[in-house]
Design a protein around this motif. Structure first.
Motif, PDB file in Angstrom:
ATOM      1  N   CYS A   1       0.847  -1.205   0.000  1.00 33.36           N
ATOM      2  CA  CYS A   1       0.000   0.000   0.000  1.00 33.36           C
ATOM      3  C   CYS A   1       0.877   1.248   0.000  1.00 33.36           C
ATOM      4  N   PHE A   2       1.883   1.245   0.862  1.00 28.18           N
ATOM      5  CA  PHE A   2       2.822   2.363   0.932  1.00 28.18           C
ATOM      6  C   PHE A   2       3.494   2.595  -0.424  1.00 28.18           C
ATOM      7  N   ALA A   3       3.927   1.521  -1.067  1.00 21.52           N
ATOM      8  CA  ALA A   3       4.610   1.635  -2.357  1.00 21.52           C
ATOM      9  C   ALA A   3       3.670   2.174  -3.435  1.00 21.52           C
ATOM     10  N   ILE A   4       2.442   1.688  -3.445  1.00 24.08           N
ATOM     11  CA  ILE A   4       1.472   2.143  -4.449  1.00 24.08           C
ATOM     12  C   ILE A   4       1.182   3.627  -4.290  1.00 24.08           C
ATOM     13  N   PHE A   5       0.955   4.064  -3.054  1.00 23.94           N
ATOM     14  CA  PHE A   5       0.657   5.477  -2.830  1.00 23.94           C
ATOM     15  C   PHE A   5       1.889   6.353  -3.074  1.00 23.94           C
ATOM     16  N   SER A   6       3.068   5.808  -2.818  1.00 21.47           N
ATOM     17  CA  SER A   6       4.302   6.538  -3.131  1.00 21.47           C
ATOM     18  C   SER A   6       4.439   6.728  -4.638  1.00 21.47           C
ATOM     19  N   PHE A   7       4.064   5.693  -5.388  1.00 18.70           N
ATOM     20  CA  PHE A   7       4.121   5.791  -6.851  1.00 18.70           C
ATOM     21  C   PHE A   7       3.095   6.798  -7.370  1.00 18.70           C
ATOM     22  N   ILE A   8       1.891   6.754  -6.818  1.00 19.35           N
ATOM     23  CA  ILE A   8       0.849   7.699  -7.247  1.00 19.35           C
ATOM     24  C   ILE A   8       1.304   9.137  -6.984  1.00 19.35           C
ATOM     25  N   GLY A   9       1.907   9.367  -5.817  1.00 21.37           N
ATOM     26  CA  GLY A   9       2.416  10.698  -5.502  1.00 21.37           C
ATOM     27  C   GLY A   9       3.513  11.125  -6.456  1.00 21.37           C
ATOM     28  N   TRP A  10       4.407  10.187  -6.776  1.00 17.91           N
ATOM     29  CA  TRP A  10       5.485  10.487  -7.729  1.00 17.91           C
ATOM     30  C   TRP A  10       4.906  10.826  -9.101  1.00 17.91           C
ATOM     31  N   ALA A  11       3.932  10.045  -9.553  1.00 15.86           N
ATOM     32  CA  ALA A  11       3.329  10.274 -10.869  1.00 15.86           C
ATOM     33  C   ALA A  11       2.658  11.641 -10.921  1.00 15.86           C
ATOM     34  N   TYR A  12       1.935  11.981  -9.867  1.00 15.43           N
ATOM     35  CA  TYR A  12       1.256  13.279  -9.811  1.00 15.43           C
ATOM     36  C   TYR A  12       2.263  14.424  -9.901  1.00 15.43           C
ATOM     37  N   GLU A  13       3.300  14.380  -9.068  1.00 12.58           N
ATOM     38  CA  GLU A  13       4.274  15.475  -9.057  1.00 12.58           C
ATOM     39  C   GLU A  13       5.085  15.527 -10.348  1.00 12.58           C
ATOM     40  N   THR A  14       5.423  14.373 -10.889  1.00  7.86           N
ATOM     41  CA  THR A  14       6.223  14.342 -12.110  1.00  7.86           C
ATOM     42  C   THR A  14       5.457  14.942 -13.287  1.00  7.86           C
ATOM     43  N   VAL A  15       4.194  14.578 -13.422  1.00  5.80           N
ATOM     44  CA  VAL A  15       3.370  15.161 -14.488  1.00  5.80           C
ATOM     45  C   VAL A  15       3.239  16.666 -14.289  1.00  5.80           C
ATOM     46  N   TYR A  16       2.983  17.064 -13.060  1.00  7.77           N
ATOM     47  CA  TYR A  16       2.779  18.480 -12.736  1.00  7.77           C
ATOM     48  C   TYR A  16       4.002  19.315 -13.097  1.00  7.77           C
ATOM     49  N   TYR A  17       5.176  18.881 -12.635  1.00  2.43           N
ATOM     50  CA  TYR A  17       6.381  19.675 -12.871  1.00  2.43           C
ATOM     51  C   TYR A  17       6.939  19.488 -14.281  1.00  2.43           C
ATOM     52  N   SER A  18       6.644  18.373 -14.917  1.00  2.86           N
ATOM     53  CA  SER A  18       7.059  18.193 -16.306  1.00  2.86           C
ATOM     54  C   SER A  18       6.303  19.155 -17.216  1.00  2.86           C
ATOM     55  N   ILE A  19       5.026  19.346 -16.942  1.00  6.71           N
ATOM     56  CA  ILE A  19       4.243  20.326 -17.700  1.00  6.71           C
ATOM     57  C   ILE A  19       4.784  21.728 -17.445  1.00  6.71           C
ATOM     58  N   GLN A  20       5.085  22.000 -16.189  1.00  3.59           N
ATOM     59  CA  GLN A  20       5.602  23.318 -15.826  1.00  3.59           C
ATOM     60  C   GLN A  20       6.918  23.622 -16.538  1.00  3.59           C
ATOM     61  N   GLN A  21       7.827  22.639 -16.578  1.00  2.00           N
ATOM     62  CA  GLN A  21       9.152  22.856 -17.155  1.00  2.00           C
ATOM     63  C   GLN A  21       9.220  22.541 -18.650  1.00  2.00           C
ATOM     64  N   ARG A  22       8.130  21.991 -19.185  1.00  3.05           N
ATOM     65  CA  ARG A  22       8.064  21.616 -20.593  1.00  3.05           C
ATOM     66  C   ARG A  22       9.093  20.547 -20.966  1.00  3.05           C
ATOM     67  N   LYS A  23       9.454  19.734 -20.020  1.00  2.00           N
ATOM     68  CA  LYS A  23      10.302  18.572 -20.270  1.00  2.00           C
ATOM     69  C   LYS A  23      10.155  17.632 -19.080  1.00  2.00           C
ATOM     70  N   PHE A  24      10.619  16.393 -19.250  1.00  2.00           N
ATOM     71  CA  PHE A  24      10.438  15.414 -18.183  1.00  2.00           C
ATOM     72  C   PHE A  24      11.232  15.819 -16.944  1.00  2.00           C
ATOM     73  N   VAL A  25      10.550  15.848 -15.810  1.00  2.00           N
ATOM     74  CA  VAL A  25      11.184  16.149 -14.528  1.00  2.00           C
ATOM     75  C   VAL A  25      10.891  15.000 -13.579  1.00  2.00           C
TER      76      VAL A  25
END
Length: 201
Positions: free
Chosen positions: A10-34
């Motif tokens: 459960c911890f790993a799944i929620f950690s992945f979901i959090g990573w995916a959310y932040e990565t998409v968010y900041y990748s859009i912001q920076q216009r490249k993969f972050v």
């Protein structure tokens, strides 16, 4: 009652979901993969820890309103502690809410608390039951193997990250700080335009 392996997944799944959310968010912001977060792999442990604290401490609460405010307290306390710990260890802030309404030493803020409280309600009432049912369907041998593999990856990544805090991660921290300054100063129009331009590409 859930086993240690089930809690860990459960911890790993929620950690992945959090990573995916932040990565998409900041990748859009920076216009490249972050690759967002503290670690190099696809896990953001603070989200996993927050979700597990919510499940363990607040899972018994039935009233959504009480759950919302309790979730704010638990998750904001965790965010404050992790912010302090990272700054103490690495002399860098991974986030800074200075100037935001209701912020406490720039480590937590009211808007974040509201978001975390809302997420807590969604987690307890909707997301966690589905996740737990999914994990329950995994056979015991597979559960043990998955736990060992993910734990090894997380531990190895943590050791590597702590020993080799490289410029790429510090670059991410600096860029995130710049973005927080933009929001703090109300310069969001340019950000919206950047996001629209990104989707047009």
């Amino acid at each position: 009652m859930m086993s240690f392996c089930q809690y860990f997944l459960c911890f790993a799944i929620f950690s992945f979901i959090g990573w995916a959310y932040e990565t998409v968010y900041y990748s859009i912001q920076q216009r490249k993969f972050v690759n967002s977060g503290f670690l190099s792999t696809c896990f953001c442990p603070i989200y996993g820890m927050g979700a597990m604290l919510d499940l363990i401490l607040l899972g018994w609460i039935e009233n959504p309103l009480i759950l919302f405010f309790a979730g704010m307290v638990v998750t904001c306390s965790l965010e404050y502690f992790v912010s302090w710990l990272l700054e103490t260890l690495f002399h860098k802030r991974w986030w800074d809410y200075t100037g935001w309404p209701g912020n406490i030493n720039g480590r937590v803020c009211l808007i974040g608390g509201i978001a975390f409280g809302t997420f807590t309600v969604a987690l307890i009432k909707l997301i966690a039951p589905v996740t737990i049912d999914m994990i329950d369907s995994v056979s015991l041998p597979a559960l043990h193997i998955m736990t060992c593999v993910i734990a090894f990856v997380m531990i190895a990544d943590t050791v590597k990250t702590v020993k080799c805090m490289d410029s790429s991660k510090l670059w991410y921290v600096e860029k995130q700080a710049e973005f927080m300054d933009e929001l703090r100063n109300g310069r969001c129009v340019g950000l919206v335009k950047k996001i629209k331009d990104t989707f047009r590409r």
